[in-house]
Design a protein around this motif. Structure first.
Motif, PDB file in Angstrom:
ATOM      1  N   PRO A 195       0.832  -1.212   0.000  1.00 53.85           N
ATOM      2  CA  PRO A 195       0.000   0.000   0.000  1.00 53.85           C
ATOM      3  C   PRO A 195       0.867   1.262   0.000  1.00 53.85           C
ATOM      4  O   PRO A 195       1.988   1.245   0.532  1.00 53.85           O
ATOM      5  N   PRO A 196       0.366   2.369  -0.571  1.00 54.73           N
ATOM      6  CA  PRO A 196       1.155   3.615  -0.637  1.00 54.73           C
ATOM      7  C   PRO A 196       1.480   4.199   0.741  1.00 54.73           C
ATOM      8  O   PRO A 196       2.388   5.005   0.870  1.00 54.73           O
ATOM      9  N   THR A 197       0.755   3.754   1.759  1.00 54.67           N
ATOM     10  CA  THR A 197       1.029   4.251   3.117  1.00 54.67           C
ATOM     11  C   THR A 197       2.268   3.591   3.735  1.00 54.67           C
ATOM     12  O   THR A 197       2.695   3.971   4.822  1.00 54.67           O
ATOM     13  N   THR A 198       2.840   2.606   3.060  1.00 52.67           N
ATOM     14  CA  THR A 198       4.025   1.905   3.581  1.00 52.67           C
ATOM     15  C   THR A 198       5.130   2.909   3.892  1.00 52.67           C
ATOM     16  O   THR A 198       5.485   3.746   3.058  1.00 52.67           O
ATOM     17  N   ARG A 199       5.689   2.804   5.111  1.00 53.87           N
ATOM     18  CA  ARG A 199       6.723   3.778   5.525  1.00 53.87           C
ATOM     19  C   ARG A 199       8.119   3.176   5.456  1.00 53.87           C
ATOM     20  O   ARG A 199       8.317   2.012   5.789  1.00 53.87           O
ATOM     21  N   ILE A 200       9.053   4.037   5.059  1.00 52.49           N
ATOM     22  CA  ILE A 200      10.484   3.698   5.115  1.00 52.49           C
ATOM     23  C   ILE A 200      11.075   4.593   6.200  1.00 52.49           C
ATOM     24  O   ILE A 200      10.871   5.814   6.167  1.00 52.49           O
ATOM     25  N   SER A 201      11.796   4.020   7.146  1.00 52.28           N
ATOM     26  CA  SER A 201      12.464   4.890   8.126  1.00 52.28           C
ATOM     27  C   SER A 201      13.913   4.467   8.259  1.00 52.28           C
ATOM     28  O   SER A 201      14.272   3.319   7.976  1.00 52.28           O
ATOM     29  N   MET A 202      14.728   5.440   8.659  1.00 55.25           N
ATOM     30  CA  MET A 202      16.157   5.138   8.836  1.00 55.25           C
ATOM     31  C   MET A 202      16.665   5.825  10.094  1.00 55.25           C
ATOM     32  O   MET A 202      16.338   6.980  10.379  1.00 55.25           O
ATOM     33  N   THR A 203      17.493   5.076  10.833  1.00 53.58           N
ATOM     34  CA  THR A 203      18.195   5.638  11.986  1.00 53.58           C
ATOM     35  C   THR A 203      19.679   5.347  11.792  1.00 53.58           C
ATOM     36  O   THR A 203      20.039   4.246  11.385  1.00 53.58           O
ATOM     37  N   ILE A 204      20.509   6.348  12.080  1.00 55.22           N
ATOM     38  CA  ILE A 204      21.960   6.109  12.064  1.00 55.22           C
ATOM     39  C   ILE A 204      22.463   6.332  13.488  1.00 55.22           C
ATOM     40  O   ILE A 204      22.182   7.374  14.104  1.00 55.22           O
ATOM     41  N   LEU A 205      23.176   5.324  14.003  1.00 57.02           N
ATOM     42  CA  LEU A 205      23.682   5.388  15.379  1.00 57.02           C
ATOM     43  C   LEU A 205      25.197   5.517  15.353  1.00 57.02           C
ATOM     44  O   LEU A 205      25.869   4.805  14.580  1.00 57.02           O
ATOM     45  N   ARG A 206      25.711   6.439  16.162  1.00 57.22           N
ATOM     46  CA  ARG A 206      27.167   6.583  16.306  1.00 57.22           C
ATOM     47  C   ARG A 206      27.494   6.430  17.784  1.00 57.22           C
ATOM     48  O   ARG A 206      26.968   7.171  18.607  1.00 57.22           O
ATOM     49  N   GLY A 208      26.299   4.407  19.723  1.00 54.10           N
ATOM     50  CA  GLY A 208      25.028   4.166  20.416  1.00 54.10           C
ATOM     51  C   GLY A 208      24.074   5.350  20.428  1.00 54.10           C
ATOM     52  O   GLY A 208      22.927   5.215  20.850  1.00 54.10           O
ATOM     53  N   GLU A 209      24.522   6.533  19.954  1.00 50.59           N
ATOM     54  CA  GLU A 209      23.646   7.725  19.955  1.00 50.59           C
ATOM     55  C   GLU A 209      23.063   7.921  18.568  1.00 50.59           C
ATOM     56  O   GLU A 209      23.779   7.756  17.571  1.00 50.59           O
ATOM     57  N   LYS A 210      21.764   8.362  18.507  1.00 52.50           N
ATOM     58  CA  LYS A 210      21.152   8.630  17.200  1.00 52.50           C
ATOM     59  C   LYS A 210      21.755   9.896  16.604  1.00 52.50           C
ATOM     60  O   LYS A 210      21.695  10.955  17.225  1.00 52.50           O
ATOM     61  N   VAL A 211      22.320   9.807  15.409  1.00 53.71           N
ATOM     62  CA  VAL A 211      22.828  11.016  14.751  1.00 53.71           C
ATOM     63  C   VAL A 211      21.972  11.384  13.533  1.00 53.71           C
ATOM     64  O   VAL A 211      22.158  12.431  12.931  1.00 53.71           O
TER      65      VAL A 211
END
Ligand code: DO4
Ligand code: MG
Length: 284
Positions: A195-206, A208-211
């Motif tokens: 479905p078009p509502t499908t989400r893509i998300s990304m987190t980058i950790l350095r 252990g902290e989210k950058v």
């Protein structure tokens, strides 16, 4: 349904049950109506205990690719167009990106052969000769040899923004190098298109902290997914099918570049989370 490729064979996940499949990967996935085919295989397949399946999935996952090539579409989201126009304004190449965003013909480029692709939990590389590097989280299609979309996976189109920004003709060097792509953790084979509502998300950790963190719905894409597949298959044969990354919308601010040890986590609804750590290719 989800297909996992492991060092000890293929596992089918269906309604929270796990089954072992014996067919060679390319033969298994390259067919029309893959979803129904998997349903029919499930009834005769050996069911695995959750503990056995869990152990295999935690320790021996391979990328969900056999002998297929990986291709990629570019500038399919507004954010990618804007970021690239900005990065290449010094080279005079900026105007190509707005043109390709609007053009009927999409930007399609070769991304990787299977041996350059990182699996779940494997390392992706940044180039020694690049000063500005980013991951690109992308919905990735599995297209059969007949040109129809049969499944989806998560892709990371690792990119050198300094090399592409210096001159757009350097694109193959910005995009194609050892471990510049990751795919996984599974091949998701739904009964209906995503479905078009499908989400893509990304987190980058350095450390252990989210950058970086970002999220987008695939409805933001400028192109229709079957159209991208059709353009790719014009005058081309893919005897075992093909993987196609569909472009990024999540681009960190210009000050951001990846560092050795960063952890990239990309999640797409219903497919899962692809996790990779960033390194340089070891020198001999
Ligand atoms: O034009 C260069 C590549 C674009 C790309 O990889 C993307 O938009 O995801
Ligand atoms: Mg990309």
């Amino acid at each position: 349904m989800k297909l996992y490729r492991t060092r000890k064979g293929t596992i089918l996940e269906s309604a929270n049950n796990y089954y072992r499949l014996d067919q060679p990967w390319d033969e298994l996935i390259n067919r029309e109506n893959l979803h129904s085919h998997l349903h029919s295989l499930q009834s005769n397949a050996e069911m695995l205990a959750d503990t056995e399946a869990g152990a295999l999935l935690n320790s021996s996952l391979l990328a969900p690719i056999g002998t297929q090539e990986v291709w990629a579409a570019g500038v399919t989201y507004l954010r990618s167009r804007d970021a690239r126009m900005e990065e290449s304004k010094g080279s005079g190449g900026a105007t190509f990106y707005d043109k390709v965003y609007e053009a009927e013909r999409p930007e399609l480029f070769f991304k990787a052969q299977p041996h350059r692709v990182a699996a779940q939990d494997e390392e992706v590389y940044i180039r020694h000769d690049s000063s500005w590097n980013v991951p690109e989280p992308e919905l990735t299609l599995f297209i059969s040899s007949n040109g129809s979309i049969q499944g989806y996976t998560i892709g990371n189109d690792m990119s050198s923004r300094s090399i592409e920004g210096e001159n757009p003709l350097y694109l193959p060097q910005a995009k194609v190098y050892q471990r510049s792509a990751a795919l996984g953790p599974c091949l998701y084979v739904p009964a209906e298109p995503l479905p078009p509502t499908t989400r893509i998300s990304m987190t980058i950790l350095r450390n252990g902290e989210k950058v970086y963190t970002g999220e987008v719905a695939i409805s933001q894409i400028k192109r229709k997914l079957p159209d991208l597949a059709a353009w790719l298959y014009r005058d081309m044969d893919f005897p075992h099918g093909c993987f196609l990354m569909t472009g990024t919308c999540l681009v960190p601010d210009n000050e951001f570049t990846l560092a050795k040890g960063d952890k990239v986590e990309i999640t797409i609804d219903n497919i899962g989370t692809l996790v990779n750590t960033v390194r340089y290719k070891p020198t001999k």
